[in-house]
Design an enzyme around this catalytic site. Structure first.
Site, PDB file in Angstrom:
ATOM      1  N   GLU A  37     -25.033   7.672 -88.746  1.00 62.24           N
ATOM      2  CA  GLU A  37     -24.980   6.377 -89.434  1.00 62.24           C
ATOM      3  C   GLU A  37     -26.009   5.406 -88.859  1.00 62.24           C
ATOM      4  O   GLU A  37     -26.671   4.676 -89.602  1.00 62.24           O
ATOM      5  CB  GLU A  37     -23.578   5.771 -89.342  1.00 62.24           C
ATOM      6  CG  GLU A  37     -22.517   6.502 -90.150  1.00 62.24           C
ATOM      7  CD  GLU A  37     -22.841   6.537 -91.638  1.00 62.24           C
ATOM      8  OE1 GLU A  37     -23.491   5.588 -92.136  1.00 62.24           O
ATOM      9  OE2 GLU A  37     -22.467   7.512 -92.305  1.00 62.24           O
ATOM     10  N   LEU A  81     -38.908   6.606 -85.054  1.00 64.86           N
ATOM     11  CA  LEU A  81     -37.876   6.358 -86.070  1.00 64.86           C
ATOM     12  C   LEU A  81     -37.875   4.906 -86.547  1.00 64.86           C
ATOM     13  O   LEU A  81     -37.459   4.611 -87.669  1.00 64.86           O
ATOM     14  CB  LEU A  81     -36.505   6.739 -85.512  1.00 64.86           C
ATOM     15  CG  LEU A  81     -35.309   6.795 -86.461  1.00 64.86           C
ATOM     16  CD1 LEU A  81     -35.608   7.588 -87.705  1.00 64.86           C
ATOM     17  CD2 LEU A  81     -34.108   7.394 -85.745  1.00 64.86           C
ATOM     18  N   CYS A 194     -23.863  10.684-115.033  1.00 65.90           N
ATOM     19  CA  CYS A 194     -23.140   9.856-114.060  1.00 65.90           C
ATOM     20  C   CYS A 194     -21.636   9.846-114.337  1.00 65.90           C
ATOM     21  O   CYS A 194     -21.202   9.555-115.452  1.00 65.90           O
ATOM     22  CB  CYS A 194     -23.675   8.424-114.083  1.00 65.90           C
ATOM     23  SG  CYS A 194     -22.845   7.352-112.885  1.00 65.90           S
TER      24      CYS A 194
END
Length: 320
Positions: A37, A81, A194
């Site tokens: 996360e 990163l 969807c």
DNA sequence: TAAGCGTGGTC
DNA sequence: TGACCAAGCTT
């Protein structure tokens, strides 16, 4: 409004089309989910998956291993990163919470670098807590599903709570991120496939939601970087502050050094400005502040991508 | 509420 | 190429 039919369709869609192979979905270990996360904040899945997730976990397999490491070590594993604040927060969080990360959203959100969405994601994915996530994917779906051109953070969280499937929060949250990433795209959404289509208020004009933001102008900043040599060593210094804080960089000045030979220029784009780096071989008598680093050891200290570009060019010119 | 924070992918 | 965007958070 009852959304149980939509929830069923989302669950069916996830079974068939979800990204089930993502490694952080094959575990319920809060630490492994937490690292994913944090890495995924404002960062694409592809980048994290192919270059950073596994090497970082090889180096730091547990929260305790981070707590016992130096910030320099963590930054080194994070280099390339971006948003290096995240590495500092992870280090702080490990020092606070090791050996075990909490899984309660209220406790998680008090840790540095963990906001409401990340706290909810960790809780939802590790212990299946019935709390919604509000990342860029879910945000875009909500704008369209409720046909909102604008909304405050508070309103978006209320919409997220409204639509949440409290009986299957794990599947719902994972699915919503996948739908946002693969179906409800910023441009050219694939509404026909969807699972939210039947009750989507923005179905007829998805491009209208949310209203587009005006682009901000991006200033150009020039700066003079100095190659200061002493035998096989060059001068480097550690940055302070928010921008690239904790990373090593070349000494630099606002104006060109009088006693210096200009070698080349490099253009480097950040989100909020463009950097034009002028590189000088410095021949002054008085050295700037810094520490002497052996050229052979440059790979072992954490530097930003701009420094990587500069070093690569210097090597090409056989100046390093 | 808005700005600041990195890097790389995509069109 | 430039503009937009990505599993956001802090101040």
């Amino acid at each position: 409004m009852n959304y149980s039919d939509i929830h069923t369709d989302i669950g069916t869609w996830y079974e068939r089309c979800g990204r089930h192979d993502l490694p952080w979905r094959k575990t319920d270990d809060p630490y492994l989910i937490y690292i994913s996360e944090m890495m995924l904040q404002q960062t694409q899945v592809k980048t994290v998956l192919e270059r950073f997730y596994f090497p970082f976990l090889d180096r730091f397999p547990t929260l305790k291993s981070i707590a016992e490491a130096t910030l320099d070590d963590v930054l080194h594993a994070w280099q390339g990163l971006g948003y290096y604040r995240r590495a500092r927060y992870i280090h702080e969080t490990a020092r606070i919470a090791a050996p075990r990360l909490p899984t309660d959203p209220g406790e998680l959100v008090r840790l540095p670098g963990i906001g409401k969405s990340t706290a909810h994601a960790i809780a939802a994915f590790s212990v299946h807590a019935p709390v919604p996530i509000l990342d860029a994917n879910v945000r875009r779906i909500l704008y369209r599903f409720f046909a909102r051109k604008k909304a405050t953070e508070k309103e978006l969280w209320q919409l997220a709570e409204t639509l949440l499937d409290r009986e299957n929060p794990y599947t719902y949250n994972q699915a919503m991120m996948d739908i946002g990433a693969t179906v409800c795209l910023p441009k050219n959404p694939d509404c026909d496939t969807c699972p939210l289509e039947r009750k989507c208020l923005g179905r007829s004009a998805p491009q209208d939601y949310p209203a587009p933001k005006r682009a901000k102008n991006r200033p150009v900043k020039r700066r003079c970087y100095l190659l200061v040599e002493n035998g096989a060593k060059i001068l480097m210094r550690k940055r302070k502050g928010d921008l690239l804080g904790g990373l090593w960089e070349l000494p630099s000045t606002e104006t060109a050094p009088k006693e210096g030979e200009k070698l080349f220029e490099i253009v480097h784009d950040y989100t909020h400005f463009r950097r034009i780096a002028e590189l000088y071989r410095y021949r002054g008598k008085k050295n700037p502040e810094g520490e002497w680093i052996d050229v052979k050891e440059l790979h072992s200290i954490a530097t930003s991508s701009l420094e990587k570009k500069i070093f690569a060019r210097l090597q090409k010119l056989t100046l390093l």
